[in-house]
Design an enzyme around this catalytic site. Structure first.
Site, PDB file in Angstrom:
ATOM      1  N   SER A 135      40.549  51.370  47.887  1.00  0.00           N
ATOM      2  CA  SER A 135      41.578  50.680  48.657  1.00  0.00           C
ATOM      3  C   SER A 135      42.588  51.725  49.126  1.00  0.00           C
ATOM      4  O   SER A 135      43.217  52.389  48.299  1.00  0.00           O
ATOM      5  CB  SER A 135      42.247  49.634  47.761  1.00  0.00           C
ATOM      6  OG  SER A 135      43.341  49.041  48.424  1.00  0.00           O
ATOM      7  N   LYS A 161      38.535  50.072  52.041  1.00  0.00           N
ATOM      8  CA  LYS A 161      39.456  48.968  52.364  1.00  0.00           C
ATOM      9  C   LYS A 161      40.756  49.588  52.857  1.00  0.00           C
ATOM     10  O   LYS A 161      41.302  50.487  52.212  1.00  0.00           O
ATOM     11  CB  LYS A 161      39.667  48.133  51.109  1.00  0.00           C
ATOM     12  CG  LYS A 161      40.867  47.220  51.109  1.00  0.00           C
ATOM     13  CD  LYS A 161      40.741  46.216  49.980  1.00  0.00           C
ATOM     14  CE  LYS A 161      42.041  45.996  49.252  1.00  0.00           C
ATOM     15  NZ  LYS A 161      41.904  45.042  48.125  1.00  0.00           N
ATOM     16  N   LYS A 163      44.670  49.004  54.091  1.00  0.00           N
ATOM     17  CA  LYS A 163      45.814  48.098  54.092  1.00  0.00           C
ATOM     18  C   LYS A 163      46.406  48.046  55.493  1.00  0.00           C
ATOM     19  O   LYS A 163      46.560  49.092  56.154  1.00  0.00           O
ATOM     20  CB  LYS A 163      46.876  48.602  53.107  1.00  0.00           C
ATOM     21  CG  LYS A 163      46.421  48.585  51.656  1.00  0.00           C
ATOM     22  CD  LYS A 163      46.353  47.170  51.115  1.00  0.00           C
ATOM     23  CE  LYS A 163      46.101  47.168  49.609  1.00  0.00           C
ATOM     24  NZ  LYS A 163      46.047  45.806  49.064  1.00  0.00           N
ATOM     25  N   ASP A 188      42.885  44.752  54.454  1.00  0.00           N
ATOM     26  CA  ASP A 188      43.635  43.874  53.536  1.00  0.00           C
ATOM     27  C   ASP A 188      45.083  43.790  54.014  1.00  0.00           C
ATOM     28  O   ASP A 188      45.806  44.781  54.044  1.00  0.00           O
ATOM     29  CB  ASP A 188      43.588  44.432  52.102  1.00  0.00           C
ATOM     30  CG  ASP A 188      44.236  43.497  51.081  1.00  0.00           C
ATOM     31  OD1 ASP A 188      44.703  42.400  51.471  1.00  0.00           O
ATOM     32  OD2 ASP A 188      44.282  43.868  49.890  1.00  0.00           O
ATOM     33  N   ASP A 238      42.407  36.599  48.315  1.00  0.00           N
ATOM     34  CA  ASP A 238      42.862  37.310  47.120  1.00  0.00           C
ATOM     35  C   ASP A 238      44.013  36.484  46.524  1.00  0.00           C
ATOM     36  O   ASP A 238      43.771  35.604  45.693  1.00  0.00           O
ATOM     37  CB  ASP A 238      43.278  38.742  47.523  1.00  0.00           C
ATOM     38  CG  ASP A 238      43.919  39.547  46.409  1.00  0.00           C
ATOM     39  OD1 ASP A 238      44.095  39.019  45.309  1.00  0.00           O
ATOM     40  OD2 ASP A 238      44.275  40.730  46.635  1.00  0.00           O
ATOM     41  N   LYS A 262      40.265  39.080  40.683  1.00  0.00           N
ATOM     42  CA  LYS A 262      41.065  39.956  39.821  1.00  0.00           C
ATOM     43  C   LYS A 262      41.295  39.187  38.526  1.00  0.00           C
ATOM     44  O   LYS A 262      41.861  38.086  38.556  1.00  0.00           O
ATOM     45  CB  LYS A 262      42.420  40.250  40.460  1.00  0.00           C
ATOM     46  CG  LYS A 262      42.339  41.095  41.723  1.00  0.00           C
ATOM     47  CD  LYS A 262      43.714  41.402  42.269  1.00  0.00           C
ATOM     48  CE  LYS A 262      43.595  42.198  43.561  1.00  0.00           C
ATOM     49  NZ  LYS A 262      44.879  42.303  44.270  1.00  0.00           N
TER      50      LYS A 262
HETATM   51  O1  OSB Z   1      45.841  43.345  47.404  1.00  0.00           O
HETATM   52  O2  OSB Z   1      44.133  44.130  46.438  1.00  0.00           O
HETATM   53  C1  OSB Z   1      45.362  44.121  46.597  1.00  0.00           C
HETATM   54  C2  OSB Z   1      46.945  46.948  44.554  1.00  0.00           C
HETATM   55  C3  OSB Z   1      48.068  46.315  44.081  1.00  0.00           C
HETATM   56  C4  OSB Z   1      48.321  45.012  44.460  1.00  0.00           C
HETATM   57  C5  OSB Z   1      47.439  44.344  45.304  1.00  0.00           C
HETATM   58  C6  OSB Z   1      46.298  44.962  45.766  1.00  0.00           C
HETATM   59  C7  OSB Z   1      46.065  46.302  45.417  1.00  0.00           C
HETATM   60  C8  OSB Z   1      44.949  47.066  45.931  1.00  0.00           C
HETATM   61  C9  OSB Z   1      44.459  48.246  45.118  1.00  0.00           C
HETATM   62  O3  OSB Z   1      44.419  46.859  46.988  1.00  0.00           O
HETATM   63  C10 OSB Z   1      43.360  47.881  44.208  1.00  0.00           C
HETATM   64  C11 OSB Z   1      43.014  48.996  43.256  1.00  0.00           C
HETATM   65  O4  OSB Z   1      42.570  50.047  43.722  1.00  0.00           O
HETATM   66  O5  OSB Z   1      43.198  48.817  42.030  1.00  0.00           O
HETATM   67 MG    MG Z   2      44.290  42.219  48.255  1.00  0.00          MG
END
Ligand code: OSB
Ligand code: MG
Length: 367
Positions: A135, A161, A163, A188, A238, A262
């Site tokens: 991510s 992924k 952001k 995301d 999510d 998660k």
């Molecule tokens: O939205 O998936 C998310 C990290 C912190 C809060 C929300 C998110 C994320 C990530 C990173 O996208 C996920 C990771 O690498 O642990």
């Molecule tokens: Mg997310």
């Protein structure tokens, strides 16, 4: 199995690089480690709520409070036959899923250890490694983003992924697509958009992304169904999926075609497994999300991702994508094909490095 002692350890680890999302930037990570002693075995869990209420309403501090005041008194001294009983025990507490997950998952680890089995096996998973992606936070410029993506692809990550937020979407993703026309890329938004932005998502459709993760409000399902009907790219939820019942409703409305699971967001492994089972029974894919966990939470995420419905690479990247040093003896590393090994041995399969944890500790509580 009697839950005899419960300990909370609030730690802080510096991140290697700041992680920016639509809701803010993290420079270090605070989590609460949960240690349970059950008749000679020790189990570990991790509360991976963020420090501030920006991903969802929980924070490290609210989790600490709810565990101390409400969750621990419900569990301490109890005898349970199976860790899934904690889900029902803790269900009287509304919300606070990250707090509950830390405690429930610690009992899962203790239970698996008492059986002499890897957590994977007691969950019903299989296999020795899981495919992982990465991510990527919002970078300074689209050019920086392409450079960062290049590095992760070079390392072998199976999926990227990215952001996004309003103003940092089309240009960023077009730059990545220009550089990597075929790479498995997704976006995301962390709920930064509304239905007024449908045109942005229609334009993004041309980039053939794998999915849009949580484009709309953190607590919405209905508008996501409207958006899903208006775009070609599948939506992955999510933030707005907390329970198997949310999953049922999202599927009934066609609000999403995938779910990022998660363990923290869904109150622990029992909730995660239930959501997985519902999605899998309908042949819909799930994948393992992350909250920048340390080695304890990461190991739990890896075992969970061995369930058969986890068919896409998740966010459970190698430890060195986040931290210079992890708090466990066998931290997750990426192999040459973009997989992370499932830690073998009883329970989560990794051991906590207590001296390192000691150095990172902000406070402790024992009950
Ligand atoms: O939205 O998936 C998310 C990290 C912190 C809060 C929300 C998110 C994320 C990530 C990173 O996208 C996920 C990771 O690498 O642990
Ligand atoms: Mg997310």
């Amino acid at each position: 199995m009697k839950v005899e002692n419960i300990e909370l350890i609030h730690i802080e680890l510096p991140l290697k690089a700041p992680f920016e999302t639509s809701f803010g930037t993290s420079v270090s990570r605070q989590v609460i480690l949960v240690k349970v002693d059950c008749e000679g075995v020790t189990g570990w869990g991790e509360v991976s709520a963020l420090e501030g209420p920006y991903y969802n309403s929980e924070t490290t501090e609210t989790a600490w409070y709810v565990l101390q005041q409400y969750a621990i008194p419900l569990v301490l001294g109890r005898t349970v036959d199976h860790p899934s009983e904690l889900f029902a025990l803790l269900d009287v507490i509304k919300g606070h899923h990250f707090a509950k997950a830390g405690l429930e998952n610690a009992v899962w680890d203790a239970y698996a250890k008492s059986q002499g089995l890897p957590l994977r096996d007691v969950l019903g998973g299989s296999g020795h490694r899981i495919g992982v992606g990465v991510s990527v936070g919002i970078q300074q410029t689209p050019a920086h983003l392409v450079e960062t993506v290049a590095g992760f692809l070079e390392e072998g990550y199976q999926r990227i992924k990215i952001k996004i937020k309003p103003g940092r979407d089309l240009d960023d993703l077009r730059a990545v697509r220009r550089a990597y026309p075929e790479a498995p890329v997704m976006a995301d938004a962390n709920n930064a958009y509304t239905l007024d932005n449908i045109d942005t998502f229609r334009a993004l459709d041309e980039l053939q992304l794998m999915m849009y993760e949580q484009p709309l409000a953190w607590n919405d399902i209905v508008d996501h169904a409207t958006l899903q009907a208006a775009v070609k790219t599948p939506i992955c939820l999510d933030e707005s999926i907390h329970t198997v019942d949310d999953t049922r409703k999202a599927l009934a409305l066609d609000a999403c075609r995938l779910i990022n699971i998660k363990v923290g967001r869904v109150a622990g492994l029992t909730g995660a497994k239930a959501i997985h089972d519902m999605m899998h029974s309908r042949n819909l894919p799930v994948w393992g999300g992350g909250m920048l966990e340390t080695g304890v939470g990461r190991a739990i995420n890896i075992h969970m991702a061995t369930l058969p419905g986890f068919t896409l690479p998740g966010d459970t990247s190698a430890y060195d994508r986040y931290y210079n040093e992890d708090i466990v003896d066998r931290p997750a590393v990426l192999d040459a094909e973009g997989f992370v090994a499932v830690p073998e041995g009883p329970g989560i399969g990794v051991n906590v490095l207590t001296e390192r944890v000691e150095r990172l500790t902000l406070r402790r509580y024992s009950a």
